[in-house]
Scaffold this motif. Sequence first.
Motif, mmCIF file in Angstrom:
data_model
loop_
_atom_site.group_PDB
_atom_site.id
_atom_site.type_symbol
_atom_site.label_atom_id
_atom_site.label_comp_id
_atom_site.label_asym_id
_atom_site.label_seq_id
_atom_site.Cartn_x
_atom_site.Cartn_y
_atom_site.Cartn_z
ATOM 1 N N VAL A 1 -14.987 2.980 -4.046
ATOM 2 C CA VAL A 1 -13.947 2.185 -3.387
ATOM 3 C C VAL A 1 -13.212 1.360 -4.442
ATOM 4 O O VAL A 1 -13.837 0.775 -5.327
ATOM 5 N N LEU A 2 -11.881 1.329 -4.325
ATOM 6 C CA LEU A 2 -11.107 0.471 -5.218
ATOM 7 C C LEU A 2 -11.441 -0.996 -4.950
ATOM 8 O O LEU A 2 -11.733 -1.376 -3.813
ATOM 9 N N GLN A 3 -11.388 -1.786 -6.007
ATOM 10 C CA GLN A 3 -11.737 -3.207 -5.880
ATOM 11 C C GLN A 3 -10.934 -3.883 -4.776
ATOM 12 O O GLN A 3 -11.468 -4.690 -4.009
ATOM 13 N N LYS A 4 -9.664 -3.549 -4.667
ATOM 14 C CA LYS A 4 -8.809 -4.186 -3.669
ATOM 15 C C LYS A 4 -9.240 -3.869 -2.251
ATOM 16 O O LYS A 4 -8.897 -4.598 -1.309
ATOM 17 N N ASP A 5 -10.014 -2.777 -2.064
ATOM 18 C CA ASP A 5 -10.418 -2.364 -0.721
ATOM 19 C C ASP A 5 -11.858 -2.723 -0.382
ATOM 20 O O ASP A 5 -12.320 -2.436 0.731
ATOM 21 N N THR A 6 -12.604 -3.316 -1.331
ATOM 22 C CA THR A 6 -14.013 -3.618 -1.058
ATOM 23 C C THR A 6 -14.158 -4.631 0.077
ATOM 24 O O THR A 6 -15.069 -4.533 0.904
ATOM 25 N N ALA A 7 -13.256 -5.611 0.137
ATOM 26 C CA ALA A 7 -13.328 -6.610 1.212
ATOM 27 C C ALA A 7 -13.098 -5.952 2.569
ATOM 28 O O ALA A 7 -13.768 -6.288 3.567
ATOM 29 N N LEU A 8 -12.171 -4.998 2.630
ATOM 30 C CA LEU A 8 -11.906 -4.289 3.887
ATOM 31 C C LEU A 8 -13.122 -3.467 4.313
ATOM 32 O O LEU A 8 -13.511 -3.488 5.487
ATOM 33 N N VAL A 9 -13.736 -2.765 3.355
ATOM 34 C CA VAL A 9 -14.930 -1.971 3.672
ATOM 35 C C VAL A 9 -16.054 -2.893 4.158
ATOM 36 O O VAL A 9 -16.764 -2.565 5.123
ATOM 37 N N LYS B 1 -20.374 -3.462 -11.752
ATOM 38 C CA LYS B 1 -19.165 -3.222 -12.537
ATOM 39 C C LYS B 1 -18.424 -2.009 -11.981
ATOM 40 O O LYS B 1 -19.036 -1.132 -11.380
ATOM 41 N N PRO B 2 -17.107 -1.947 -12.199
ATOM 42 C CA PRO B 2 -16.376 -0.744 -11.791
ATOM 43 C C PRO B 2 -16.755 0.441 -12.678
ATOM 44 O O PRO B 2 -17.253 0.260 -13.797
ATOM 45 N N VAL B 3 -16.517 1.643 -12.162
ATOM 46 C CA VAL B 3 -16.807 2.852 -12.937
ATOM 47 C C VAL B 3 -15.990 2.851 -14.218
ATOM 48 O O VAL B 3 -16.473 3.208 -15.289
ATOM 49 N N SER B 4 -14.724 2.430 -14.113
ATOM 50 C CA SER B 4 -13.890 2.277 -15.303
ATOM 51 C C SER B 4 -12.975 1.080 -15.086
ATOM 52 O O SER B 4 -12.605 0.753 -13.949
ATOM 53 N N LYS B 5 -12.635 0.425 -16.167
ATOM 54 C CA LYS B 5 -11.828 -0.793 -16.080
ATOM 55 C C LYS B 5 -10.411 -0.482 -15.612
ATOM 56 O O LYS B 5 -9.761 -1.296 -14.976
ATOM 57 N N GLU B 6 -9.946 0.744 -15.905
ATOM 58 C CA GLU B 6 -8.576 1.097 -15.561
ATOM 59 C C GLU B 6 -8.407 1.286 -14.057
ATOM 60 O O GLU B 6 -7.464 0.799 -13.447
ATOM 61 N N THR B 7 -9.358 2.010 -13.422
ATOM 62 C CA THR B 7 -9.207 2.314 -11.997
ATOM 63 C C THR B 7 -9.752 1.219 -11.096
ATOM 64 O O THR B 7 -9.414 1.146 -9.925
ATOM 65 N N LYS B 8 -10.637 0.369 -11.591
ATOM 66 C CA LYS B 8 -11.265 -0.687 -10.785
ATOM 67 C C LYS B 8 -11.965 -0.082 -9.565
ATOM 68 O O LYS B 8 -11.890 -0.616 -8.463
ATOM 69 N N MET B 9 -12.645 1.049 -9.748
ATOM 70 C CA MET B 9 -13.351 1.733 -8.674
ATOM 71 C C MET B 9 -14.828 1.358 -8.716
ATOM 72 O O MET B 9 -15.509 1.580 -9.723
ATOM 73 N N PHE B 10 -15.339 0.778 -7.620
ATOM 74 C CA PHE B 10 -16.738 0.372 -7.553
ATOM 75 C C PHE B 10 -17.560 1.405 -6.785
ATOM 76 O O PHE B 10 -17.064 2.051 -5.856
ATOM 77 N N GLN B 11 -18.841 1.529 -7.175
ATOM 78 C CA GLN B 11 -19.750 2.450 -6.512
ATOM 79 C C GLN B 11 -20.451 1.741 -5.353
ATOM 80 O O GLN B 11 -20.742 0.545 -5.418
ATOM 81 N N ASP C 1 0.835 -1.202 0.000
ATOM 82 C CA ASP C 1 0.000 0.000 0.000
ATOM 83 C C ASP C 1 0.867 1.248 0.000
ATOM 84 O O ASP C 1 0.575 2.234 -0.662
ATOM 85 N N THR C 2 1.937 1.228 0.817
ATOM 86 C CA THR C 2 2.747 2.425 0.936
ATOM 87 C C THR C 2 3.520 2.716 -0.327
ATOM 88 O O THR C 2 3.946 3.845 -0.544
ATOM 89 N N SER C 3 3.710 1.715 -1.165
ATOM 90 C CA SER C 3 4.419 1.950 -2.418
ATOM 91 C C SER C 3 3.502 2.500 -3.491
ATOM 92 O O SER C 3 3.956 2.996 -4.499
ATOM 93 N N ALA C 4 2.188 2.383 -3.272
ATOM 94 C CA ALA C 4 1.229 2.883 -4.248
ATOM 95 C C ALA C 4 0.872 4.318 -3.942
ATOM 96 O O ALA C 4 1.065 4.817 -2.837
ATOM 97 N N LYS C 5 0.330 5.006 -4.910
ATOM 98 C CA LYS C 5 -0.093 6.389 -4.734
ATOM 99 C C LYS C 5 -1.412 6.429 -3.976
ATOM 100 O O LYS C 5 -2.351 5.759 -4.322
ATOM 101 N N ASP C 6 -1.490 7.271 -2.935
ATOM 102 C CA ASP C 6 -2.731 7.439 -2.180
ATOM 103 C C ASP C 6 -3.456 8.636 -2.766
ATOM 104 O O ASP C 6 -3.097 9.785 -2.529
ATOM 105 N N THR C 7 -4.463 8.371 -3.542
ATOM 106 C CA THR C 7 -5.147 9.446 -4.265
ATOM 107 C C THR C 7 -6.363 9.974 -3.536
ATOM 108 O O THR C 7 -6.987 10.920 -3.985
ATOM 109 N N THR C 8 -6.724 9.351 -2.392
ATOM 110 C CA THR C 8 -7.972 9.755 -1.737
ATOM 111 C C THR C 8 -7.788 10.290 -0.334
ATOM 112 O O THR C 8 -8.647 10.992 0.174
ATOM 113 N N GLY C 9 -6.663 9.998 0.311
ATOM 114 C CA GLY C 9 -6.526 10.266 1.736
ATOM 115 C C GLY C 9 -6.818 11.683 2.163
ATOM 116 O O GLY C 9 -7.600 11.935 3.073
#
Length: 1011
Positions: A343-351, A375-385, A273-281
């Motif tokens: 929420v990013l797909q990778k974080d849906t389980a945590l939520v 489905k995600p909002v876009s395939k690139e970001t894998k962001m779910f509503q 996680d720390t190596s990735a960009k935090d775009t929402t914090g």
Amino acid sequence: MQGKGLINFFVILISIACLYSLSFTFVTHKVERDAVAYAKGDPVKERAYLDSMATVDVYNLGFAKFSYQYCKERELALGLDLKGGMNVTMEISLKELISNLADNPKDENFKKALDNAEARSKDSQKDFVSLFGEEFKKLNPNGKLATFFANKDNAVNNITSNSSDGDILAFLQKESGSAIDRSFNILRTRIDKFGVTSPNIQRQQGTNRILIELPGVSDEDRVRKLLQGSAKLEFWETYDNSEIFPLLENINRTLASTLKADTKSTSSVTAADTSAKDTTGGRLASLGGNKAAGSDSTKKDSSTVALEQAKNQNPLFAVLSPNIGQGPQGQQMLGQGPVIGYVLQKDTALVNSYFNSAEIKAIIPGNVKLLWSVKPVSKETKMFQLFAVKPTGLNAGPVLTGNVIADARADVDQRTNNPQVEMVMNSEGAREWRKISAAAAAANPKKAIAIVLDNTVYSAPTVQDEIPNGVSSITGNFTFEDTQDLANVLKAGRLPAPAKIVEEAIVGPTLGQAAIDAGINSSVIGLVVVLIFMIFYYNRAGLVANIAVIFNVFFIMGILASLGAVLTLPGIAGIVLTMGTAVDANVLIYERIREEYALGKGVRQAISDGYKHAMPSILDSQITTFLVGLILYIFGTGPILGFATTLLIGIITSLFTAIFITRIIFEWMIKKDMKISVSYPWSDHTMKNANFGFVKNRKKFYAISIALTVISLISVFTKGFSLGVDFSGGRTYTVKYEKAVNLEEVRDHVNGTFGVTSEVKTFGGDNQLRVTTPYLIDQTDDAADKQVLDKLNEGLAKVQNNSYQIVSSQKVGPTIANDIKISAIYSVIFSIIVIALYILIRFRKWQYSVSAAISLAHDAIILLGIFSIFDGILPFSLDLDQHFIAAVLTVLAYSINDTVVVFDRIREYLREHRAKNEPLSHVVNTAINKTLSRTIITSLTVIFVLAVLFVFGGEVIRGFSFAILIGIIFGTYSSIFLAAPIFADLQGDGEEKNTKEIASTERGNLKPAKA
């Protein structure tokens, strides 16, 4: 060589394309190795690492960057037999669909017709609707189907009381196809929820079945439950974002206080996680009431400690981005509508884990239900509503259920020309829909209605106006595919057609790893054997051929990756076989070059003429093999499809590498004045002056072949075969004991427990068995599966002081087994017919075609006979299954390959020797002897590779490799001793007919030769 520059360009272009396609596999494997190193054996941490890397750029080409998810979708995927997992064939219950369309009538003839159609479908190749129509007409000759189907729900499809039976059956055909499409889409969506890497789902065209492959899946019970559950379509009222945001803030504060005590154990941050960009914090934290902490977390160079602190203070908003929009003055404000966050797909389980915790459940009101988008909002970001829906009414549920939908179809908005969905409700639904839509349209802001299937939101359109007649248009940012999917979802609620598992194969990861090791070992050893033999026999020219073989393997792997193909163990077998046969074209060319050298020609001329004269034989032999591979591809399913795909690609790449790459290398060697040798002194004379009397002694070989054929047929019709589970139906289990077991003891225990005779065979070592049982063969539900497994475990456990595990299993229903068996028979017969037709067209004489067909039938019958005679005698499985059929077709391909080479030489000699008035028998005999070196060398190469595959390829394909090995031996025999002599006999008497008459026939004119 003509067009050398263009060929060089293509070689470079294809090489770059293949390297590019394979590079994604290299990248994903590196990321996964890093995940293993990071997790140190903890599968949860490994999965979390990979999830966190989904949207991180891991592949940088300079001009483009690719995320791990993007690379993963393009890697060369491994099949179930290599990776472990689950293979399922679902069958849509058309019986229940037809009954539902007729409002489940109580009429006995109607129900009897459905039952009879279901019984006949197990053995018939006709579709279910046609069988139902026939059975209904038998039981009620004067009855009309319209009596049952002319109801208000079907009126939208123009079904009335005056509709003919033909109209009704056409309607049922259309609806059954639509139901299969809907089930396909629903199953595809459910599969996405498994988080399976590289899942494969495909319709089996012409059937009501859907094939699903789930590599890596270990929880089989969960898979069965989710795949076979009925689709639940519902319409829910929604909350506006502004109504729910205070609840999200409360959840965030509660989580922060709960997690404060132990931030280390509950932190959601991993090293990845720390190596990735935090775009929402930052933005989210400021909304959550801690601006300083949030702002600090968004600094590009913020420390890991600061990021940890920010996420501990705002745990929910660190992973959930609220629905925020821009106000009139550019300030942030809450967005309107039913979406409350992203929420990013990778974080849906945590939520989900947050929402399901006891502390948070206590503060979420009972009239609030949170659901994810499908489905995600876009395939690139894998962001779910994330949506908030409102349970209503006495049952605290949806406002409507899917059974009110009469019809739904993809359409186009006439005003904007944009895709939309038109939804039609029945009279009951229209009344309720009018009240619901009026209330939603009158609200401020206007409310949305969420369309929910299996607790997942497919769409949440905002209601603009009251809808009085039950006909609604759903618009939005849709593609045409989106509207088709949504229409299918809407119709799924009205017409439930249950999907049942009729075939199932489970491969444990242990067996999968063993298969990988076996496949890699056989591939490497096979490649080494081919390379050594070519240099050993053809000197420096053998080295050139080896370079072509290496290019060939590289091209095959690259093309498989670019096509998104799945590599299976039979696929690896296809690659190994391709390596063995890739040298065939080179052998043809080299043998011709040796002949040209013998005529005293120089190096350049000998090479040029060698390529030119070998070309007809190369093309004819490879085209016939390609035709067989194509038939295998059309009729095959599952792993056999993988084998056929590899074989087809291998034939094309073999031709390209053997003809063009070797020629380029030879041209370069000539330019550099390098010595080109196509043999050693000892191999230069091998079979050079062969003059065996093949035609003269043909009757002896006929007698041998007839005797072998008769023995084979007697065994086939008396002893028969052991049919694999995919031909007989039933359930098969691979069982591995800790220590060696007594086969008879296990067989007695298993048969005694089941109460029916089951097949128990050793499978590999003395501690591994394969158990096949027909117990409860006609029942394919979960209860029957459990009962069979319990019985099996009861029998296996009776072996004292020896623990065991079931490492794989397979289930095939009787209907699908019959279909597979019939397809296999058709594929073999069709292959022989297609090959005979091709030879008839190519050689323009029926004698060539018939002699080839006889030779092929001879090979197939003897191979069947060997499997019948030695079944139960040899220490490995000789079951007849799809793998065996693939082996038979492969044998036919290689047998005709050899035969066509001899035929080409006969045709050539008939033209060259027509002035010599030689007997036909002499010409045919000379042609066989001249091609003898090529036939034997090619066969030896293939036999070497198959022997390696047989020894090192693993138990799973030992029977498969044995069938091809024996088949190649007899195929070589029939090409030399049967096909050409039979042609001579069919053409004349085999001894006296001269070449003038035959040659004139070859040119299309038949006339008596002068004395």
